[in-house]
Write a protein that holds these residues in place. Structure first.
Motif, mmCIF file in Angstrom:
data_model
loop_
_atom_site.group_PDB
_atom_site.id
_atom_site.type_symbol
_atom_site.label_atom_id
_atom_site.label_comp_id
_atom_site.label_asym_id
_atom_site.label_seq_id
_atom_site.Cartn_x
_atom_site.Cartn_y
_atom_site.Cartn_z
ATOM 1 N N THR A 1 68.854 59.630 83.249
ATOM 2 C CA THR A 1 67.521 60.253 83.168
ATOM 3 C C THR A 1 67.448 61.010 81.863
ATOM 4 O OG1 THR A 1 67.442 60.477 85.564
ATOM 5 C CG2 THR A 1 65.884 61.805 84.313
ATOM 6 N N VAL A 2 66.392 60.739 81.099
ATOM 7 C CA VAL A 2 66.233 61.377 79.793
ATOM 8 C C VAL A 2 64.899 62.104 79.774
ATOM 9 C CG1 VAL A 2 66.317 60.958 77.311
ATOM 10 C CG2 VAL A 2 67.201 59.238 78.865
ATOM 11 N N SER A 3 64.904 63.268 79.142
ATOM 12 C CA SER A 3 63.645 63.995 79.008
ATOM 13 C C SER A 3 63.035 63.654 77.651
ATOM 14 C CB SER A 3 63.921 65.501 79.133
ATOM 15 O OG SER A 3 62.728 66.192 78.906
ATOM 16 N N VAL A 4 61.834 63.090 77.690
ATOM 17 C CA VAL A 4 61.159 62.715 76.448
ATOM 18 C C VAL A 4 59.810 63.423 76.406
ATOM 19 C CG1 VAL A 4 60.238 60.807 75.074
ATOM 20 C CG2 VAL A 4 62.271 60.431 76.467
ATOM 21 N N GLY A 5 59.717 64.426 75.537
ATOM 22 C CA GLY A 5 58.450 65.154 75.408
ATOM 23 C C GLY A 5 57.982 65.744 76.731
ATOM 24 N N GLY A 6 58.921 66.260 77.511
ATOM 25 C CA GLY A 6 58.562 66.892 78.784
ATOM 26 C C GLY A 6 58.469 65.917 79.943
ATOM 27 N N GLN A 7 58.577 64.637 79.687
ATOM 28 C CA GLN A 7 58.493 63.627 80.753
ATOM 29 C C GLN A 7 59.898 63.122 81.082
ATOM 30 O OE1 GLN A 7 55.422 61.481 81.790
ATOM 31 N NE2 GLN A 7 56.815 60.427 83.194
ATOM 32 N N GLU A 8 60.251 63.108 82.358
ATOM 33 C CA GLU A 8 61.551 62.574 82.781
ATOM 34 C C GLU A 8 61.458 61.047 82.844
ATOM 35 O OE1 GLU A 8 64.414 64.879 84.301
ATOM 36 O OE2 GLU A 8 63.354 65.683 82.564
ATOM 37 N N VAL A 9 62.340 60.400 82.115
ATOM 38 C CA VAL A 9 62.344 58.926 82.118
ATOM 39 C C VAL A 9 63.637 58.451 82.772
ATOM 40 C CG1 VAL A 9 62.315 56.853 80.681
ATOM 41 C CG2 VAL A 9 60.942 58.833 80.014
ATOM 42 N N ARG A 10 63.490 57.716 83.874
ATOM 43 C CA ARG A 10 64.673 57.213 84.583
ATOM 44 C C ARG A 10 64.915 55.760 84.168
ATOM 45 N NH1 ARG A 10 61.841 59.668 88.304
ATOM 46 N NH2 ARG A 10 61.186 57.752 89.326
ATOM 47 N N VAL A 11 66.128 55.490 83.727
ATOM 48 C CA VAL A 11 66.422 54.148 83.226
ATOM 49 C C VAL A 11 67.643 53.578 83.943
ATOM 50 C CG1 VAL A 11 65.499 54.759 80.950
ATOM 51 C CG2 VAL A 11 67.973 54.865 81.325
ATOM 52 N N ALA A 12 67.712 52.250 83.963
ATOM 53 C CA ALA A 12 68.906 51.569 84.485
ATOM 54 C C ALA A 12 69.277 50.459 83.524
ATOM 55 C CB ALA A 12 68.633 50.992 85.866
ATOM 56 N N VAL A 13 70.569 50.206 83.435
ATOM 57 C CA VAL A 13 71.106 49.147 82.570
ATOM 58 C C VAL A 13 72.025 48.290 83.429
ATOM 59 C CG1 VAL A 13 72.727 48.727 80.691
ATOM 60 C CG2 VAL A 13 70.939 50.451 80.418
ATOM 61 N N VAL A 14 71.795 46.995 83.403
ATOM 62 C CA VAL A 14 72.520 46.094 84.303
ATOM 63 C C VAL A 14 72.991 44.884 83.515
ATOM 64 C CG1 VAL A 14 72.336 44.735 86.440
ATOM 65 C CG2 VAL A 14 70.825 46.696 86.097
ATOM 66 N N TYR A 15 74.190 44.408 83.802
ATOM 67 C CA TYR A 15 74.514 43.045 83.358
ATOM 68 C C TYR A 15 74.939 42.214 84.559
ATOM 69 C CZ TYR A 15 79.545 44.222 83.166
ATOM 70 O OH TYR A 15 80.823 44.617 83.467
ATOM 71 N N GLY A 16 74.646 40.904 84.448
ATOM 72 C CA GLY A 16 74.850 40.015 85.586
ATOM 73 C C GLY A 16 73.583 39.990 86.415
ATOM 74 N N THR A 17 72.946 38.830 86.492
ATOM 75 C CA THR A 17 71.678 38.765 87.242
ATOM 76 C C THR A 17 71.906 38.965 88.743
ATOM 77 O OG1 THR A 17 71.898 36.417 86.673
ATOM 78 C CG2 THR A 17 70.037 37.564 85.761
ATOM 79 N N LYS A 18 73.107 38.681 89.216
ATOM 80 C CA LYS A 18 73.395 38.924 90.645
ATOM 81 C C LYS A 18 73.315 40.429 90.933
ATOM 82 C CE LYS A 18 75.031 37.758 94.811
ATOM 83 N NZ LYS A 18 76.398 37.383 95.117
ATOM 84 N N ALA A 19 73.799 41.242 90.005
ATOM 85 C CA ALA A 19 73.736 42.695 90.195
ATOM 86 C C ALA A 19 72.283 43.164 90.144
ATOM 87 C CB ALA A 19 74.565 43.404 89.126
ATOM 88 N N ALA A 20 71.494 42.567 89.259
ATOM 89 C CA ALA A 20 70.071 42.918 89.190
ATOM 90 C C ALA A 20 69.369 42.519 90.489
ATOM 91 C CB ALA A 20 69.414 42.225 87.993
ATOM 92 N N GLU A 21 69.798 41.381 91.035
ATOM 93 C CA GLU A 21 69.215 40.910 92.304
ATOM 94 C C GLU A 21 69.404 41.959 93.407
ATOM 95 O OE1 GLU A 21 67.595 37.902 92.972
ATOM 96 O OE2 GLU A 21 67.275 38.728 94.991
ATOM 97 N N ALA A 22 70.586 42.565 93.426
ATOM 98 C CA ALA A 22 70.857 43.570 94.463
ATOM 99 C C ALA A 22 69.897 44.755 94.317
ATOM 100 C CB ALA A 22 72.306 44.040 94.360
ATOM 101 N N LEU A 23 69.605 45.140 93.083
ATOM 102 C CA LEU A 23 68.656 46.242 92.872
ATOM 103 C C LEU A 23 67.250 45.858 93.328
ATOM 104 C CD1 LEU A 23 69.523 47.760 89.352
ATOM 105 C CD2 LEU A 23 70.047 48.691 91.605
ATOM 106 N N ILE A 24 66.901 44.590 93.074
ATOM 107 C CA ILE A 24 65.559 44.132 93.479
ATOM 108 C C ILE A 24 65.476 44.078 95.006
ATOM 109 C CG2 ILE A 24 63.951 42.173 93.460
ATOM 110 C CD1 ILE A 24 64.997 41.495 90.634
#
Ligand code: SF4
Length: 448
Positions: free
Chosen positions: A328-351
Protein backbone atom coordinates in the motif's frame (compact mmCIF):
# COMPACT_ATOMS: atom_id res chain seq x y z
CA UNK A 1 -2.49 -37.29 -22.45
CA UNK A 2 0.81 -36.78 -20.65
CA UNK A 3 2.11 -33.83 -22.70
CA UNK A 4 1.00 -30.36 -23.65
CA UNK A 5 -0.42 -30.48 -27.16
CA UNK A 6 1.46 -28.13 -29.51
CA UNK A 7 -0.26 -27.77 -32.85
CA UNK A 8 1.34 -26.80 -36.14
CA UNK A 9 -0.54 -23.48 -36.27
CA UNK A 10 0.98 -22.24 -32.98
CA UNK A 11 2.75 -18.96 -33.89
CA UNK A 12 5.04 -19.07 -30.84
CA UNK A 13 6.32 -22.59 -30.25
CA UNK A 14 6.89 -25.79 -32.18
CA UNK A 15 7.28 -29.37 -31.08
CA UNK A 16 9.57 -32.02 -32.47
CA UNK A 17 7.66 -35.17 -31.56
CA UNK A 18 10.65 -37.39 -32.32
CA UNK A 19 12.49 -35.90 -29.33
CA UNK A 20 9.61 -36.18 -26.84
CA UNK A 21 10.12 -38.91 -24.23
CA UNK A 22 6.71 -38.34 -22.63
CA UNK A 23 8.10 -37.21 -19.25
CA UNK A 24 5.17 -34.85 -18.73
CA UNK A 25 7.16 -31.88 -17.38
CA UNK A 26 5.50 -29.65 -19.97
CA UNK A 27 2.03 -30.63 -18.86
CA UNK A 28 2.91 -30.20 -15.19
CA UNK A 29 4.08 -26.59 -15.60
CA UNK A 30 1.11 -25.76 -17.83
CA UNK A 31 -1.26 -27.17 -15.22
CA UNK A 32 0.43 -26.08 -11.99
CA UNK A 33 2.08 -22.73 -12.82
CA UNK A 34 0.28 -21.39 -15.87
CA UNK A 35 -3.11 -22.92 -15.07
CA UNK A 36 -4.13 -23.41 -18.71
CA UNK A 37 -4.01 -27.21 -18.77
CA UNK A 38 -5.97 -27.17 -15.52
CA UNK A 39 -8.85 -25.46 -17.32
CA UNK A 40 -8.62 -26.75 -20.88
CA UNK A 41 -9.63 -29.95 -22.61
CA UNK A 42 -6.47 -31.60 -23.77
CA UNK A 43 -7.98 -33.80 -26.46
CA UNK A 44 -9.29 -33.01 -29.91
CA UNK A 45 -7.73 -31.64 -33.04
CA UNK A 46 -6.44 -28.08 -32.64
CA UNK A 47 -8.40 -27.86 -29.39
CA UNK A 48 -5.98 -26.41 -26.84
CA UNK A 49 -6.17 -22.72 -25.89
CA UNK A 50 -2.41 -22.16 -25.54
CA UNK A 51 -1.41 -18.72 -24.22
CA UNK A 52 1.96 -19.04 -25.98
CA UNK A 53 4.11 -18.35 -22.89
CA UNK A 54 6.41 -21.23 -23.84
CA UNK A 55 7.01 -22.33 -20.25
CA UNK A 56 6.46 -25.89 -21.52
CA UNK A 57 9.53 -25.34 -23.70
CA UNK A 58 11.47 -23.85 -20.79
CA UNK A 59 11.07 -27.05 -18.73
CA UNK A 60 11.50 -29.62 -21.51
CA UNK A 61 14.74 -31.52 -20.80
CA UNK A 62 14.85 -32.88 -24.36
CA UNK A 63 14.36 -29.50 -26.12
CA UNK A 64 11.43 -31.14 -27.91
CA UNK A 65 9.45 -27.88 -27.62
CA UNK A 66 11.14 -24.64 -28.66
CA UNK A 67 10.44 -21.13 -29.93
CA UNK A 68 9.33 -20.97 -33.56
CA UNK A 69 12.50 -19.76 -35.28
CA UNK A 70 12.33 -16.56 -37.35
CA UNK A 71 15.93 -15.36 -37.35
CA UNK A 72 16.64 -16.57 -40.88
CA UNK A 73 13.89 -14.33 -42.28
CA UNK A 74 15.43 -11.38 -40.42
CA UNK A 75 18.86 -12.30 -41.79
CA UNK A 76 17.34 -12.26 -45.30
CA UNK A 77 15.87 -8.82 -44.61
CA UNK A 78 19.20 -7.31 -43.54
CA UNK A 79 20.78 -8.67 -46.72
CA UNK A 80 18.11 -7.00 -48.86
CA UNK A 81 19.30 -3.50 -49.83
CA UNK A 82 15.68 -2.38 -50.35
CA UNK A 83 14.84 -2.99 -46.70
CA UNK A 84 15.59 -0.83 -43.68
CA UNK A 85 15.83 -3.13 -40.69
CA UNK A 86 15.11 -1.54 -37.32
CA UNK A 87 15.79 -3.84 -34.37
CA UNK A 88 14.69 -3.00 -30.82
CA UNK A 89 15.72 -4.99 -27.77
CA UNK A 90 13.69 -5.70 -24.63
CA UNK A 91 15.25 -5.09 -21.18
CA UNK A 92 15.78 -8.76 -20.27
CA UNK A 93 17.79 -9.62 -23.37
CA UNK A 94 20.81 -7.67 -22.09
CA UNK A 95 20.97 -9.73 -18.90
CA UNK A 96 20.51 -13.10 -20.64
CA UNK A 97 22.43 -12.96 -23.90
CA UNK A 98 25.90 -13.00 -22.31
CA UNK A 99 25.16 -16.43 -20.81
CA UNK A 100 25.20 -17.88 -24.35
CA UNK A 101 28.80 -16.73 -24.72
CA UNK A 102 30.30 -17.83 -21.43
CA UNK A 103 29.55 -14.70 -19.38
CA UNK A 104 28.45 -15.15 -15.78
CA UNK A 105 24.68 -15.42 -15.32
CA UNK A 106 23.02 -12.04 -15.29
CA UNK A 107 25.97 -10.16 -16.82
CA UNK A 108 24.74 -6.84 -18.22
CA UNK A 109 25.88 -6.85 -21.87
CA UNK A 110 23.87 -3.95 -23.29
CA UNK A 111 26.74 -2.37 -25.25
CA UNK A 112 27.95 -5.62 -26.78
CA UNK A 113 24.40 -6.61 -27.65
CA UNK A 114 23.92 -3.36 -29.60
CA UNK A 115 27.30 -3.84 -31.26
CA UNK A 116 26.37 -7.42 -32.21
CA UNK A 117 23.14 -6.29 -33.86
CA UNK A 118 25.03 -3.66 -35.85
CA UNK A 119 27.50 -6.32 -36.98
CA UNK A 120 24.60 -8.48 -38.09
CA UNK A 121 23.48 -5.66 -40.36
CA UNK A 122 20.71 -3.82 -38.51
CA UNK A 123 20.28 -0.32 -39.92
CA UNK A 124 19.12 1.04 -36.56
CA UNK A 125 19.24 -0.47 -33.09
CA UNK A 126 16.69 0.99 -30.68
CA UNK A 127 15.64 0.25 -27.11
CA UNK A 128 12.29 -1.28 -26.13
CA UNK A 129 13.00 0.21 -22.68
CA UNK A 130 12.27 3.59 -24.32
CA UNK A 131 8.78 2.25 -25.09
CA UNK A 132 8.59 0.86 -21.56
CA UNK A 133 8.92 4.45 -20.34
CA UNK A 134 6.19 5.43 -22.76
CA UNK A 135 4.02 2.53 -21.54
CA UNK A 136 4.32 3.89 -18.03
CA UNK A 137 3.34 7.39 -19.17
CA UNK A 138 0.22 6.00 -20.84
CA UNK A 139 -0.67 3.22 -18.41
CA UNK A 140 0.09 5.36 -15.36
CA UNK A 141 -2.04 8.22 -16.67
CA UNK A 142 -4.81 5.77 -17.46
CA UNK A 143 -4.58 4.42 -13.92
CA UNK A 144 -4.78 7.90 -12.41
CA UNK A 145 -7.82 8.66 -14.51
CA UNK A 146 -9.55 5.49 -13.31
CA UNK A 147 -8.53 6.11 -9.69
CA UNK A 148 -9.24 9.80 -9.38
CA UNK A 149 -12.26 10.28 -11.64
CA UNK A 150 -14.05 7.10 -10.63
CA UNK A 151 -14.53 6.37 -14.34
CA UNK A 152 -13.20 3.07 -15.62
CA UNK A 153 -12.82 -0.29 -13.98
CA UNK A 154 -10.61 -1.00 -10.98
CA UNK A 155 -8.41 -2.77 -10.27
CA UNK A 156 -6.45 -1.94 -13.39
CA UNK A 157 -4.49 -4.95 -14.68
CA UNK A 158 -1.18 -4.49 -16.47
CA UNK A 159 -1.29 -5.46 -20.14
CA UNK A 160 2.33 -5.85 -21.20
CA UNK A 161 2.41 -9.66 -20.90
CA UNK A 162 0.60 -11.07 -23.96
CA UNK A 163 0.17 -14.49 -22.34
CA UNK A 164 -1.68 -12.88 -19.42
CA UNK A 165 -3.82 -10.80 -21.78
CA UNK A 166 -4.72 -13.94 -23.74
CA UNK A 167 -5.45 -15.79 -20.49
CA UNK A 168 -7.97 -13.11 -19.51
CA UNK A 169 -9.51 -13.07 -23.00
CA UNK A 170 -9.87 -16.86 -22.95
CA UNK A 171 -10.86 -17.68 -19.39
CA UNK A 172 -12.16 -14.42 -17.90
CA UNK A 173 -13.56 -12.27 -20.72
CA UNK A 174 -15.76 -10.44 -18.22
CA UNK A 175 -12.49 -9.08 -16.79
CA UNK A 176 -11.35 -7.49 -20.07
CA UNK A 177 -12.35 -3.99 -18.81
CA UNK A 178 -9.80 -4.42 -16.01
CA UNK A 179 -6.93 -4.64 -18.51
CA UNK A 180 -5.08 -1.44 -19.25
CA UNK A 181 -5.65 -0.48 -22.87
CA UNK A 182 -1.96 0.43 -23.19
CA UNK A 183 -0.17 -1.76 -25.71
CA UNK A 184 2.89 -3.68 -24.60
CA UNK A 185 6.24 -1.88 -25.01
CA UNK A 186 7.17 -3.82 -28.16
CA UNK A 187 3.83 -3.02 -29.75
CA UNK A 188 4.20 0.69 -28.95
CA UNK A 189 7.74 0.58 -30.29
CA UNK A 190 6.73 -1.07 -33.58
CA UNK A 191 3.88 1.37 -34.24
CA UNK A 192 6.14 4.35 -33.54
CA UNK A 193 9.06 3.12 -35.64
CA UNK A 194 6.84 3.11 -38.73
CA UNK A 195 5.31 6.51 -37.94
CA UNK A 196 7.22 8.88 -35.63
CA UNK A 197 10.70 7.46 -36.28
CA UNK A 198 10.09 7.17 -40.03
CA UNK A 199 8.89 10.79 -40.20
CA UNK A 200 11.78 12.20 -38.17
CA UNK A 201 14.44 10.18 -40.01
CA UNK A 202 12.90 10.68 -43.45
CA UNK A 203 12.36 6.95 -44.05
CA UNK A 204 9.73 5.29 -46.23
CA UNK A 205 7.66 3.11 -43.84
CA UNK A 206 7.09 0.63 -46.68
CA UNK A 207 10.80 -0.21 -46.63
CA UNK A 208 11.03 -0.61 -42.85
CA UNK A 209 11.17 -4.06 -41.27
CA UNK A 210 10.54 -3.85 -37.51
CA UNK A 211 12.10 -6.53 -35.36
CA UNK A 212 11.84 -6.91 -31.59
CA UNK A 213 14.32 -9.08 -29.73
CA UNK A 214 12.60 -10.33 -26.60
CA UNK A 215 12.89 -12.96 -23.88
CA UNK A 216 9.40 -14.07 -24.81
CA UNK A 217 7.69 -16.57 -27.11
CA UNK A 218 4.22 -15.07 -26.50
CA UNK A 219 5.36 -11.89 -28.27
CA UNK A 220 5.53 -13.97 -31.47
CA UNK A 221 1.80 -14.50 -31.07
CA UNK A 222 1.17 -10.90 -29.97
CA UNK A 223 2.50 -9.32 -33.16
CA UNK A 224 0.07 -11.41 -35.22
CA UNK A 225 -2.95 -9.90 -33.44
CA UNK A 226 -5.12 -8.47 -36.21
CA UNK A 227 -5.56 -5.08 -34.54
CA UNK A 228 -1.84 -4.35 -34.17
CA UNK A 229 -1.45 -2.57 -37.48
CA UNK A 230 -2.05 1.05 -36.43
CA UNK A 231 0.91 2.37 -38.41
CA UNK A 232 -0.94 1.24 -41.51
CA UNK A 233 -3.93 3.52 -40.85
CA UNK A 234 -1.69 6.38 -39.69
CA UNK A 235 0.57 6.25 -42.75
CA UNK A 236 -2.29 5.45 -45.13
CA UNK A 237 -0.43 2.40 -46.40
CA UNK A 238 -2.35 -0.85 -46.63
CA UNK A 239 -0.87 -3.98 -45.15
CA UNK A 240 1.75 -2.48 -42.79
CA UNK A 241 2.17 -4.51 -39.62
CA UNK A 242 3.40 -2.64 -36.54
CA UNK A 243 5.97 -5.37 -35.89
CA UNK A 244 7.23 -7.77 -38.52
CA UNK A 245 9.28 -10.22 -36.44
CA UNK A 246 10.05 -11.17 -32.87
CA UNK A 247 13.29 -13.01 -32.17
CA UNK A 248 14.06 -14.54 -28.80
CA UNK A 249 17.34 -13.98 -26.96
CA UNK A 250 18.27 -17.57 -27.83
CA UNK A 251 17.55 -16.94 -31.52
CA UNK A 252 19.78 -13.88 -31.49
CA UNK A 253 22.53 -16.06 -30.07
CA UNK A 254 21.88 -18.71 -32.77
CA UNK A 255 22.14 -16.03 -35.47
CA UNK A 256 25.39 -14.66 -34.02
CA UNK A 257 26.86 -18.16 -33.91
CA UNK A 258 25.79 -18.85 -37.50
CA UNK A 259 27.56 -15.65 -38.59
CA UNK A 260 30.59 -16.60 -36.47
CA UNK A 261 30.60 -13.27 -34.67
CA UNK A 262 32.97 -13.34 -31.70
CA UNK A 263 30.77 -11.82 -29.00
CA UNK A 264 33.58 -11.56 -26.46
CA UNK A 265 35.64 -9.37 -28.79
CA UNK A 266 32.90 -6.87 -29.63
CA UNK A 267 33.38 -3.22 -28.73
CA UNK A 268 30.30 -1.96 -26.86
CA UNK A 269 28.12 0.45 -28.84
CA UNK A 270 25.24 2.77 -27.93
CA UNK A 271 21.62 2.60 -29.07
CA UNK A 272 20.57 4.93 -31.85
CA UNK A 273 18.34 7.85 -31.03
CA UNK A 274 15.50 9.05 -31.09
CA UNK A 275 14.00 5.95 -29.48
CA UNK A 276 17.06 4.60 -27.75
CA UNK A 277 17.11 6.23 -24.32
CA UNK A 278 15.43 4.86 -21.25
CA UNK A 279 15.17 5.57 -17.56
CA UNK A 280 16.05 2.96 -14.98
CA UNK A 281 12.32 2.47 -14.51
CA UNK A 282 12.03 1.29 -18.12
CA UNK A 283 14.84 -1.21 -17.59
CA UNK A 284 13.29 -2.96 -14.58
CA UNK A 285 10.26 -3.97 -16.66
CA UNK A 286 12.02 -7.31 -17.08
CA UNK A 287 11.60 -8.18 -13.38
CA UNK A 288 8.50 -9.29 -11.55
CA UNK A 289 7.30 -6.12 -9.82
CA UNK A 290 9.27 -3.90 -12.19
CA UNK A 291 6.29 -2.56 -14.10
CA UNK A 292 4.50 -1.77 -10.84
CA UNK A 293 7.53 -0.02 -9.34
CA UNK A 294 8.02 1.99 -12.53
CA UNK A 295 4.34 2.94 -12.54
CA UNK A 296 4.37 3.98 -8.87
CA UNK A 297 7.40 6.22 -9.42
CA UNK A 298 5.67 7.95 -12.33
CA UNK A 299 2.28 8.20 -10.60
CA UNK A 300 3.89 9.66 -7.47
CA UNK A 301 5.89 12.21 -9.47
CA UNK A 302 2.90 13.11 -11.58
CA UNK A 303 0.49 13.60 -8.65
CA UNK A 304 2.86 15.39 -6.27
CA UNK A 305 4.99 17.25 -8.82
CA UNK A 306 8.04 16.01 -6.89
CA UNK A 307 10.77 13.45 -7.53
CA UNK A 308 9.78 10.00 -6.24
CA UNK A 309 10.71 9.51 -2.61
CA UNK A 310 13.74 7.25 -2.00
CA UNK A 311 11.43 4.45 -0.93
CA UNK A 312 10.02 4.18 -4.47
CA UNK A 313 13.47 4.05 -6.03
CA UNK A 314 14.13 0.77 -4.27
CA UNK A 315 10.64 -0.44 -3.57
CA UNK A 316 11.31 -3.77 -1.86
CA UNK A 317 7.66 -4.74 -1.12
CA UNK A 318 7.16 -5.47 -4.84
CA UNK A 319 10.61 -7.01 -5.42
CA UNK A 320 11.80 -10.59 -5.17
CA UNK A 321 10.78 -14.12 -6.07
CA UNK A 322 7.70 -14.38 -3.87
CA UNK A 323 4.86 -15.31 -6.21
CA UNK A 324 2.30 -12.85 -4.85
CA UNK A 325 3.44 -9.57 -3.33
CA UNK A 326 1.28 -6.74 -2.09
CA UNK A 327 1.81 -3.20 -0.89
CA UNK A 328 0.00 0.00 0.00
CA UNK A 329 1.45 3.32 -1.07
CA UNK A 330 0.29 6.80 -0.20
CA UNK A 331 0.15 8.99 -3.29
CA UNK A 332 -0.94 12.58 -2.73
CA UNK A 333 -3.05 11.58 0.26
CA UNK A 334 -4.67 8.63 -1.54
CA UNK A 335 -3.91 5.07 -0.39
CA UNK A 336 -3.13 2.89 -3.39
CA UNK A 337 -3.24 -0.86 -2.85
CA UNK A 338 -1.24 -2.88 -5.35
CA UNK A 339 -0.48 -6.54 -6.01
CA UNK A 340 2.27 -8.13 -8.08
CA UNK A 341 1.91 -11.70 -9.29
CA UNK A 342 3.80 -14.08 -11.50
CA UNK A 343 2.31 -17.28 -12.85
CA UNK A 344 -1.21 -17.07 -14.24
CA UNK A 345 -2.28 -19.93 -11.96
CA UNK A 346 -1.47 -17.72 -8.96
CA UNK A 347 -3.43 -14.85 -10.53
CA UNK A 348 -6.32 -17.27 -11.06
CA UNK A 349 -6.43 -17.95 -7.32
CA UNK A 350 -6.76 -14.21 -6.64
CA UNK A 351 -9.56 -13.94 -9.19
CA UNK A 352 -11.42 -17.00 -7.91
CA UNK A 353 -11.27 -15.87 -4.29
CA UNK A 354 -12.35 -12.34 -5.20
CA UNK A 355 -9.29 -10.97 -3.41
CA UNK A 356 -8.15 -9.35 -6.64
CA UNK A 357 -10.90 -6.76 -6.22
CA UNK A 358 -9.37 -5.49 -2.99
CA UNK A 359 -6.54 -3.85 -4.97
CA UNK A 360 -6.38 -0.76 -7.19
CA UNK A 361 -3.61 -1.93 -9.51
CA UNK A 362 -2.40 -5.46 -10.28
CA UNK A 363 0.69 -6.49 -12.23
CA UNK A 364 0.68 -10.01 -13.65
CA UNK A 365 3.56 -11.62 -15.53
CA UNK A 366 3.27 -15.20 -16.66
CA UNK A 367 6.87 -16.36 -16.34
CA UNK A 368 8.66 -17.15 -13.05
CA UNK A 369 10.35 -13.99 -11.81
CA UNK A 370 9.02 -12.05 -14.81
CA UNK A 371 10.38 -11.72 -18.34
CA UNK A 372 13.96 -12.35 -17.18
CA UNK A 373 13.04 -16.03 -17.35
CA UNK A 374 10.80 -15.93 -20.37
CA UNK A 375 10.90 -19.04 -22.51
CA UNK A 376 13.07 -17.28 -25.09
CA UNK A 377 15.94 -16.73 -22.64
CA UNK A 378 18.94 -19.08 -22.77
CA UNK A 379 18.32 -22.27 -20.86
CA UNK A 380 21.87 -23.25 -19.91
CA UNK A 381 22.95 -26.64 -18.59
CA UNK A 382 20.29 -26.94 -15.88
CA UNK A 383 16.66 -27.13 -17.02
CA UNK A 384 14.58 -25.31 -15.98
CA UNK A 385 16.71 -22.24 -15.29
CA UNK A 386 17.47 -22.29 -11.54
CA UNK A 387 16.29 -19.52 -9.23
CA UNK A 388 19.91 -18.43 -8.66
CA UNK A 389 20.14 -17.53 -12.35
CA UNK A 390 16.80 -15.74 -12.24
CA UNK A 391 17.92 -13.76 -9.21
CA UNK A 392 21.23 -12.83 -10.88
CA UNK A 393 19.34 -11.44 -13.89
CA UNK A 394 16.90 -9.58 -11.62
CA UNK A 395 19.79 -8.08 -9.65
CA UNK A 396 21.54 -6.98 -12.83
CA UNK A 397 18.49 -4.97 -13.97
CA UNK A 398 18.08 -3.35 -10.54
CA UNK A 399 21.79 -2.47 -10.48
CA UNK A 400 21.51 -0.89 -13.93
CA UNK A 401 18.47 1.08 -12.76
CA UNK A 402 20.41 2.37 -9.78
CA UNK A 403 23.26 3.52 -12.00
CA UNK A 404 21.03 5.55 -14.30
CA UNK A 405 20.68 9.26 -13.65
CA UNK A 406 17.10 9.02 -14.96
CA UNK A 407 14.93 6.98 -12.61
CA UNK A 408 11.44 7.70 -13.96
CA UNK A 409 9.88 7.94 -17.38
CA UNK A 410 9.31 11.64 -16.70
CA UNK A 411 13.11 12.18 -16.62
CA UNK A 412 13.68 10.75 -20.11
CA UNK A 413 14.36 13.56 -22.62
CA UNK A 414 13.32 11.36 -25.55
CA UNK A 415 9.94 10.87 -23.85
CA UNK A 416 9.60 14.64 -23.41
CA UNK A 417 10.56 15.07 -27.06
CA UNK A 418 8.02 12.61 -28.42
CA UNK A 419 5.19 14.24 -26.46
CA UNK A 420 6.33 17.75 -27.42
CA UNK A 421 6.70 17.05 -31.12
CA UNK A 422 4.35 14.19 -31.94
CA UNK A 423 1.97 12.81 -29.32
CA UNK A 424 1.06 16.04 -27.45
CA UNK A 425 0.22 14.39 -24.11
CA UNK A 426 -0.60 10.98 -22.63
CA UNK A 427 -3.98 9.68 -23.76
CA UNK A 428 -4.17 12.26 -26.54
CA UNK A 429 -6.09 11.28 -29.65
CA UNK A 430 -2.87 10.32 -31.41
CA UNK A 431 -1.59 8.42 -28.38
CA UNK A 432 -4.88 6.52 -28.23
CA UNK A 433 -4.57 5.72 -31.93
CA UNK A 434 -1.00 4.43 -31.85
CA UNK A 435 -0.33 3.34 -28.29
CA UNK A 436 -3.59 1.82 -27.07
CA UNK A 437 -5.58 -1.17 -28.21
CA UNK A 438 -8.69 -3.24 -27.55
CA UNK A 439 -9.15 -6.85 -26.51
CA UNK A 440 -11.78 -9.42 -27.33
CA UNK A 441 -13.22 -12.53 -25.82
CA UNK A 442 -11.66 -15.81 -26.84
CA UNK A 443 -13.96 -17.83 -24.63
CA UNK A 444 -15.03 -19.95 -27.60
CA UNK A 445 -11.63 -20.16 -29.17
CA UNK A 446 -9.82 -23.42 -29.53
CA UNK A 447 -7.00 -21.08 -30.54
CA UNK A 448 -3.33 -21.66 -30.83
FE1 SF4 B 1 6.52 -12.99 -22.23
FE2 SF4 B 1 7.34 -11.72 -20.02
FE3 SF4 B 1 4.81 -12.62 -20.21
FE4 SF4 B 1 6.81 -14.35 -19.96
S1 SF4 B 1 6.18 -12.80 -18.43
S2 SF4 B 1 5.07 -14.52 -21.40
S3 SF4 B 1 8.44 -13.34 -21.11
S4 SF4 B 1 5.78 -11.00 -21.45
Amino acid sequence: MNCVPVYGNNPAIVKDFTRCVGCGHCLAVCREEIGVAAKAHLGGAQGFPCVNCGQCAAVCPEHAIYARPDWMQVRDAVRDPEKIVVISTAPSVRVGLGECFGEKEGTFVEGKMVSALKQLGADYVLDVAFAADLTIMEEGTEFLRRLLSGKGTLPQFTSCCPAWVKYIETFHPARIPNLSTAKSPISMQGALVKTYFAQKMGLDPRRIVTVAVAPCTAKKFEITREELCDASAFDGIAGLRDNDYVLTTQELSDWLCAEQIDFAQLTPAAFDSIMGKSSGAGLIFGNTGGVMEAALRMVYASVTGQKPIDLLLDYTPVRGMEQIKEATVSVGGQEVRVAVVYGTKAAEALIESGKIDTYHFVEVMTCPGGCISGAGQPSGAVIPVPNTTRQARIRALYDADKQRSMRTALDNPEITQIYDTFLTHPLSERAEQLLHTAYHSRADASGS
